[in-house]
Design an enzyme around this catalytic site. Structure first.
Site, PDB file in Angstrom:
ATOM      1  N   ILE A 115       0.829  -1.202   0.000  1.00 48.85           N
ATOM      2  CA  ILE A 115       0.000   0.000   0.000  1.00 48.85           C
ATOM      3  C   ILE A 115       0.867   1.257   0.000  1.00 48.85           C
ATOM      4  O   ILE A 115       1.956   1.273   0.557  1.00 48.85           O
ATOM      5  CB  ILE A 115      -1.005   0.009   1.175  1.00 48.85           C
ATOM      6  N   CYS A 116       0.364   2.297  -0.631  1.00 51.12           N
ATOM      7  CA  CYS A 116       1.086   3.565  -0.733  1.00 51.12           C
ATOM      8  C   CYS A 116       0.913   4.363   0.560  1.00 51.12           C
ATOM      9  O   CYS A 116      -0.197   4.725   0.932  1.00 51.12           O
ATOM     10  CB  CYS A 116       0.556   4.363  -1.919  1.00 51.12           C
ATOM     11  N   LEU A 117       2.019   4.608   1.237  1.00 52.86           N
ATOM     12  CA  LEU A 117       1.999   5.367   2.488  1.00 52.86           C
ATOM     13  C   LEU A 117       2.924   6.579   2.426  1.00 52.86           C
ATOM     14  O   LEU A 117       3.161   7.234   3.434  1.00 52.86           O
ATOM     15  CB  LEU A 117       2.434   4.464   3.647  1.00 52.86           C
TER      16      LEU A 117
END
Length: 165
Positions: A115-117
């Site tokens: 996931i993009c964090l």
């Protein structure tokens, strides 16, 4: 940047003190103990507030983590496998949390279902080394990502409810 609900959640997760990653074998065990204590407290808090949403376990060394997370949408439970490795530069580098079965289904994800964090979580993590740990990554990284992305993916028909009976 952080709303009151998130601030309350964060204040109930113990901060960690030991600055150690998997390379520091001698003190990594102590850091792992702190990690488990924070995770246990976070899960207990979630259960008490009726917002239990994940289970995690690790390999013996505490370097590979895996489990399940779920998101409730319109009274339906959407469940996903979750996994991540502890980087060798941990805790300076945050873990990259992955939901492999959602790989390629949203733009807010990297190869392998990570996931993009980058924009929101990683700067916050960097300011709080070594105080933040896995429980904080779940609370500040995965939880908000699920809250934004899963309803959108459901609305678009990208993911559908699977009856697990």
């Amino acid at each position: 940047m952080v709303d009151d609900s998130t601030r309350k959640t964060l204040s109930n997760i113990p901060l960690l003190q030991i600055r150690a990653g998997p390379r520091e074998k001698d003190i990594w065990v102590q850091r792992l103990k702190e990690e488990y204590q924070a995770l246990i407290k976070y899960v207990e808090n979630n259960k008490q507030s009726g917002s239990d949403w994940f289970r995690l376990e690790s390999n013996k060394e505490g370097t590979k983590w895996f489990g399940k997370c779920w998101y409730m949408h319109n009274l339906l439970k959407y469940e996903f496998d979750v996994e991540f490795d502890i980087p060798v530069t941990y805790p300076t580098t945050a873990p990259e949390i992955a939901l492999p079965e959602l790989d390629g289904k949203t733009a807010k994800m990297y190869r392998g279902g990570k996931i993009c964090l980058t924009d929101h979580f990683k700067p916050l993590w960097a300011r709080n080394v070594p105080k933040f740990g896995i429980a904080h990554a779940m609370a500040l990284g995965l939880a908000p990502w699920l809250a934004v992305e899963i309803p959108d993916l459901i609305e678009k028909g990208v993911i559908t409810y699977k009856d697990n009976c």
